[in-house]
Design a protein around this motif. Structure first.
Motif, PDB file in Angstrom:
ATOM      1  N   VAL A  22       0.682  -2.823 -15.281  1.00 26.42           N
ATOM      2  CA  VAL A  22       0.146  -1.994 -16.360  1.00 26.42           C
ATOM      3  C   VAL A  22       0.795  -2.371 -17.684  1.00 26.42           C
ATOM      4  O   VAL A  22       0.118  -2.519 -18.714  1.00 26.42           O
ATOM      5  N   LEU A  23       2.106  -2.552 -17.669  1.00 25.26           N
ATOM      6  CA  LEU A  23       2.823  -2.872 -18.899  1.00 25.26           C
ATOM      7  C   LEU A  23       2.400  -4.236 -19.443  1.00 25.26           C
ATOM      8  O   LEU A  23       2.160  -4.388 -20.644  1.00 25.26           O
ATOM      9  N   GLY A  24       2.294  -5.215 -18.559  1.00 24.55           N
ATOM     10  CA  GLY A  24       1.849  -6.535 -19.002  1.00 24.55           C
ATOM     11  C   GLY A  24       0.444  -6.499 -19.581  1.00 24.55           C
ATOM     12  O   GLY A  24       0.155  -7.154 -20.591  1.00 24.55           O
ATOM     13  N   SER A  25      -0.415  -5.712 -18.964  1.00 23.86           N
ATOM     14  CA  SER A  25      -1.790  -5.599 -19.455  1.00 23.86           C
ATOM     15  C   SER A  25      -1.825  -4.923 -20.823  1.00 23.86           C
ATOM     16  O   SER A  25      -2.562  -5.342 -21.717  1.00 23.86           O
ATOM     17  N   MET A  26      -1.028  -3.863 -20.994  1.00 21.79           N
ATOM     18  CA  MET A  26      -0.998  -3.178 -22.283  1.00 21.79           C
ATOM     19  C   MET A  26      -0.428  -4.076 -23.368  1.00 21.79           C
ATOM     20  O   MET A  26      -0.872  -4.043 -24.524  1.00 21.79           O
ATOM     21  N   PHE A  27       0.544  -4.898 -23.014  1.00 18.45           N
ATOM     22  CA  PHE A  27       1.135  -5.843 -23.957  1.00 18.45           C
ATOM     23  C   PHE A  27       0.067  -6.794 -24.504  1.00 18.45           C
ATOM     24  O   PHE A  27      -0.065  -6.982 -25.721  1.00 18.45           O
ATOM     25  N   VAL A  28      -0.728  -7.367 -23.615  1.00 22.12           N
ATOM     26  CA  VAL A  28      -1.784  -8.293 -24.029  1.00 22.12           C
ATOM     27  C   VAL A  28      -2.876  -7.548 -24.789  1.00 22.12           C
ATOM     28  O   VAL A  28      -3.376  -8.017 -25.819  1.00 22.12           O
ATOM     29  N   LEU A  29      -3.260  -6.373 -24.302  1.00 23.68           N
ATOM     30  CA  LEU A  29      -4.318  -5.593 -24.935  1.00 23.68           C
ATOM     31  C   LEU A  29      -3.943  -5.206 -26.362  1.00 23.68           C
ATOM     32  O   LEU A  29      -4.745  -5.341 -27.295  1.00 23.68           O
ATOM     33  N   SER A  30      -2.704  -4.730 -26.554  1.00 26.08           N
ATOM     34  CA  SER A  30      -2.283  -4.227 -27.864  1.00 26.08           C
ATOM     35  C   SER A  30      -2.162  -5.349 -28.892  1.00 26.08           C
ATOM     36  O   SER A  30      -2.611  -5.210 -30.031  1.00 26.08           O
ATOM     37  N   ILE A  31      -1.534  -6.453 -28.492  1.00 25.37           N
ATOM     38  CA  ILE A  31      -1.381  -7.560 -29.442  1.00 25.37           C
ATOM     39  C   ILE A  31      -2.740  -8.168 -29.782  1.00 25.37           C
ATOM     40  O   ILE A  31      -3.011  -8.531 -30.939  1.00 25.37           O
TER      41      ILE A  31
ATOM     42  N   ASN B  82     -15.182  -1.178 -32.702  1.00 28.20           N
ATOM     43  CA  ASN B  82     -14.612   0.143 -32.997  1.00 28.20           C
ATOM     44  C   ASN B  82     -13.171   0.005 -33.473  1.00 28.20           C
ATOM     45  O   ASN B  82     -12.265  -0.236 -32.668  1.00 28.20           O
ATOM     46  N   ARG B  83     -12.942   0.182 -34.745  1.00 33.80           N
ATOM     47  CA  ARG B  83     -11.594   0.044 -35.286  1.00 33.80           C
ATOM     48  C   ARG B  83     -10.664   1.163 -34.798  1.00 33.80           C
ATOM     49  O   ARG B  83      -9.480   0.941 -34.606  1.00 33.80           O
ATOM     50  N   TRP B  84     -11.224   2.350 -34.592  1.00 30.55           N
ATOM     51  CA  TRP B  84     -10.364   3.435 -34.100  1.00 30.55           C
ATOM     52  C   TRP B  84      -9.844   3.113 -32.705  1.00 30.55           C
ATOM     53  O   TRP B  84      -8.690   3.427 -32.368  1.00 30.55           O
ATOM     54  N   TYR B  85     -10.692   2.480 -31.891  1.00 31.41           N
ATOM     55  CA  TYR B  85     -10.235   2.073 -30.551  1.00 31.41           C
ATOM     56  C   TYR B  85      -9.158   1.002 -30.649  1.00 31.41           C
ATOM     57  O   TYR B  85      -8.153   1.047 -29.927  1.00 31.41           O
ATOM     58  N   LEU B  86      -9.342   0.018 -31.536  1.00 30.79           N
ATOM     59  CA  LEU B  86      -8.350  -1.051 -31.692  1.00 30.79           C
ATOM     60  C   LEU B  86      -7.019  -0.482 -32.167  1.00 30.79           C
ATOM     61  O   LEU B  86      -5.954  -0.912 -31.704  1.00 30.79           O
ATOM     62  N   LYS B  87      -7.076   0.487 -33.064  1.00 28.98           N
ATOM     63  CA  LYS B  87      -5.831   1.118 -33.526  1.00 28.98           C
ATOM     64  C   LYS B  87      -5.170   1.898 -32.388  1.00 28.98           C
ATOM     65  O   LYS B  87      -3.951   1.878 -32.237  1.00 28.98           O
ATOM     66  N   LEU B  88      -5.977   2.583 -31.611  1.00 25.48           N
ATOM     67  CA  LEU B  88      -5.439   3.329 -30.465  1.00 25.48           C
ATOM     68  C   LEU B  88      -4.776   2.386 -29.470  1.00 25.48           C
ATOM     69  O   LEU B  88      -3.684   2.669 -28.952  1.00 25.48           O
ATOM     70  N   ALA B  89      -5.422   1.246 -29.202  1.00 22.11           N
ATOM     71  CA  ALA B  89      -4.845   0.260 -28.283  1.00 22.11           C
ATOM     72  C   ALA B  89      -3.532  -0.287 -28.828  1.00 22.11           C
ATOM     73  O   ALA B  89      -2.565  -0.477 -28.075  1.00 22.11           O
ATOM     74  N   LEU B  90      -3.467  -0.518 -30.133  1.00 24.48           N
ATOM     75  CA  LEU B  90      -2.238  -1.027 -30.740  1.00 24.48           C
ATOM     76  C   LEU B  90      -1.122   0.008 -30.671  1.00 24.48           C
ATOM     77  O   LEU B  90       0.014  -0.315 -30.301  1.00 24.48           O
ATOM     78  N   TRP B  91      -1.421   1.238 -31.009  1.00 27.22           N
ATOM     79  CA  TRP B  91      -0.401   2.296 -31.007  1.00 27.22           C
ATOM     80  C   TRP B  91       0.067   2.662 -29.600  1.00 27.22           C
ATOM     81  O   TRP B  91       1.119   3.275 -29.433  1.00 27.22           O
ATOM     82  N   SER B  92      -0.708   2.289 -28.600  1.00 27.42           N
ATOM     83  CA  SER B  92      -0.342   2.610 -27.212  1.00 27.42           C
ATOM     84  C   SER B  92       0.682   1.645 -26.639  1.00 27.42           C
ATOM     85  O   SER B  92       1.149   1.841 -25.513  1.00 27.42           O
ATOM     86  N   LEU B  93       1.036   0.597 -27.379  1.00 25.75           N
ATOM     87  CA  LEU B  93       1.935  -0.429 -26.855  1.00 25.75           C
ATOM     88  C   LEU B  93       3.235   0.119 -26.283  1.00 25.75           C
ATOM     89  O   LEU B  93       3.667  -0.313 -25.208  1.00 25.75           O
ATOM     90  N   PRO B  94       3.930   1.074 -26.928  1.00 30.16           N
ATOM     91  CA  PRO B  94       5.217   1.525 -26.371  1.00 30.16           C
ATOM     92  C   PRO B  94       5.090   2.394 -25.122  1.00 30.16           C
ATOM     93  O   PRO B  94       6.082   2.554 -24.390  1.00 30.16           O
ATOM     94  N   LEU B  95       3.925   2.976 -24.872  1.00 34.34           N
ATOM     95  CA  LEU B  95       3.818   3.998 -23.832  1.00 34.34           C
ATOM     96  C   LEU B  95       4.147   3.508 -22.420  1.00 34.34           C
ATOM     97  O   LEU B  95       4.788   4.237 -21.652  1.00 34.34           O
ATOM     98  N   PRO B  96       3.727   2.299 -21.995  1.00 33.79           N
ATOM     99  CA  PRO B  96       4.121   1.863 -20.655  1.00 33.79           C
ATOM    100  C   PRO B  96       5.637   1.740 -20.491  1.00 33.79           C
ATOM    101  O   PRO B  96       6.175   1.997 -19.410  1.00 33.79           O
TER     102      PRO B  96
END
Length: 525
Positions: free
Chosen positions: A196-205, A422-436
């Motif tokens: 999950v963490l690796g996936s969020m890392f790639v998704l957010s960046i 969707n820019r709001w989704y992209l921002k949400l994905a970026l801000w979610s980086l620390p959560l995992p």
């Protein structure tokens, strides 16, 4: 001699800080390498250069993280001799075995394969390089397996027994140690959290690139892989977390009761407390919002088995302390007369409770001289920090369900080719980086803090495992670790940000597609 509580506290603090810091890198290594393996597999199957370049770029960030994980991981094992010498002496025969295997079987294997991964792109065939990547992914998981086998034994010490002749814990069945049900549950849950963490890392960046309109093809493909892999991993974490909960309820009942802030045993099946305010002083939970049956089904896999409450477990512990005192007295007799048949019989009958007598050493030098008040204090000391466990667990679970929702929505957008709409989704994905990382660290707090006051559950109290050092010596080593690890954190952050901001084109990995659109067809073919 009663151990200085300041030495115990500082030693625990030092190990906790170094462990939590090290675990910033471990799950990213576990998850990111499998994403690399997926990307390179697509490259080998399709021969499309875009997938090779994606593997190479994310591999650079993987390499930085891998180096940091190695640098912070090696020092942790030396702490067993530095701050936890008696722990190493008392249980080293059992605990040291999986650590040694991890070093020989996995650590050196990882070190060799990662060199081939980076240096072999032009030296070996694509298929052979892919095999190296997959073996590297397996090696990282194998490394985690042996570490978690050792840690699981601390939670559920199976396959071992106390030897009165050596006064140490020794292995009786390595198969039981390896196939420890806690180890299997911890392994699959931990590696899934890493995915999950690796996936969020790639998704957010990748979301960061899309927000800036750069490396669009690279980012969209990367997000597609991360969304698919992340959704599967997030669903696995929840399912496998249920298995971990069952293992805890079977082997660490006090930890389970503390996680639920369950002070009294409830009628089966127990309810799950969604929200509440634990009151340690009055041993109650205020404003409890409960969901019927859920905790009983998770913790016991039944509707008729109760989950013991904290107060009931404290009373049970007092009986174990009484039995432990008998075992402790028999152990001392055997130290003087190894052939005393009566002492051997008493020790054999009560040796499983010997550790509970050792809890008394925090309050009285000789457990045999303990008063009822001392026994009550020792029994109460088995209650971990209820508010910390209660809220850590709930925040971790909330993060888990959030990851399912985010990756699920990402997968839906990817299937409709709308990741960049969707820019709001992209921002949400970026801000979610620390959560995992937050969820992973909270998971370890629940696992390790919830085991207190035990270094080895029911066997060795944490206060007895420390080395014969002074508070000044521990302060010195603690300060050194804080300075050294802070410097490493700065270096890691600078390197990660530097290479992420440069992107694949800035590192010379990606052709300058956005500057020359005529290159796009050649790239994608």
């Amino acid at each position: 001699m009663i151990i200085d509580p300041d030495v115990v506290t500082l030693s625990r603090l030092q190990f906790a800080l170094t462990a939590l810091y090290h675990f910033l890198f471990v799950p990213l290594t576990l998850g990111l390498i499998w994403i690399l393996a997926i990307m390179e597999s697509v490259y080998v199957m399709t021969r499309r250069e875009v997938w090779k370049r994606m593997t190479q770029f994310w591999g650079v960030l993987f390499g930085i993280n891998f180096a940091m994980g190695v640098a912070t991981g090696i020092t942790m094992e030396f702490q067993f001799g530095m701050n936890w010498a008696y722990y190493a002496h008392y249980v080293g025969d059992v605990f040291g075995t999986p650590l040694a295997i991890e070093g020989l079987m996995a650590f050196f294997l990882e070190g060799t394969l990662i060199g081939v991964f980076f240096m072999g792109w032009t030296r070996i065939s694509p298929v052979k390089h892919l095999l190296v990547t997959w073996f590297l992914a397996l090696a990282t998981s194998l490394s985690a397996l042996w570490i978690l086998v050792a840690n699981a034994w601390m939670q559920n010490p199976v396959g071992s027994a106390f030897n009165p002749e050596t006064m140490r814990m020794e292995v009786t069945s390595f198969a039981e140690v390896f196939f420890n049900p806690v180890a299997q549950a911890k392994f699959v849950h931990t590696v899934s959290a890493g995915y999950v963490l690796g996936s969020m890392f790639v998704l957010s960046i990748s979301a960061w690139y899309l927000l800036r309109g750069r490396n669009v093809d690279f980012a969209k493909r990367s997000m597609t892989v991360a969304a698919s892999f992340g959704l599967a991993a997030a669903l696995s974490v929840v399912v496998l977390g249920d298995e971990s909960g069952y293992a805890v309820s079977e082997n660490q009942k006090m930890k389970m009761a503390a996680i639920e802030a369950m002070w009294e045993t409830e009628p089966a099946p127990a309810s799950f407390t969604v929200f509440g305010i634990p009151d340690v002083k009055n041993r109650t939970t205020h404003y409890a919002l409960q969901v019927p049956w859920v905790m009983g089904l998770i913790g016991t896999r039944s509707i008729d088995k109760p989950i013991p409450g904290i107060n009931n477990l404290v009373e049970d512990t007092k009986g174990k302390i009484d039995n432990g005192i008998r075992a402790y007295d028999a152990m001392l007799v055997l130290r003087e007369d190894k052939h005393n048949a009566q002492a051997k019989e008493i020790l054999a009958a009560h040796d499983k409770d010997l550790g509970y007598a050792l809890l008394l050493k925090h309050f009285v030098e000789d457990p045999r001289k303990a008063t009822p008040e001392d026994i009550q204090k020792a029994a109460d000391s088995t209650i971990p920090n209820v508010p910390v466990l209660f809220w850590s667990f709930r925040i971790m679970v909330a993060c888990g369900f959030y990851f399912i929702a985010l990756f699920g929505y990402s997968f839906w957008l990817s299937s409709r080719r709308r990741l960049d709409r969707n820019r709001w989704y992209l921002k949400l994905a970026l801000w979610s980086l620390p959560l995992p990382w937050v969820a992973a660290e909270l998971g370890w707090i629940v696992a390790e803090y919830g085991r207190q006051p035990w270094a080895i559950e029911g066997i060795l109290p944490t206060s007895l495992g420390v080395s014969s050092v002074t508070t000044g010596q521990v302060w010195t080593s603690l300060g050194g670790f804080v300075l050294f690890y802070t410097a490493l954190a700065v270096v890691d952050a600078v390197l990660m940000l530097k290479f992420a901001r440069k992107g694949p084109d800035g590192l010379g990995i990606w052709p300058v597609v956005e500057r020359d659109p005529s290159l796009r067809p050649a790239l994608e073919d």
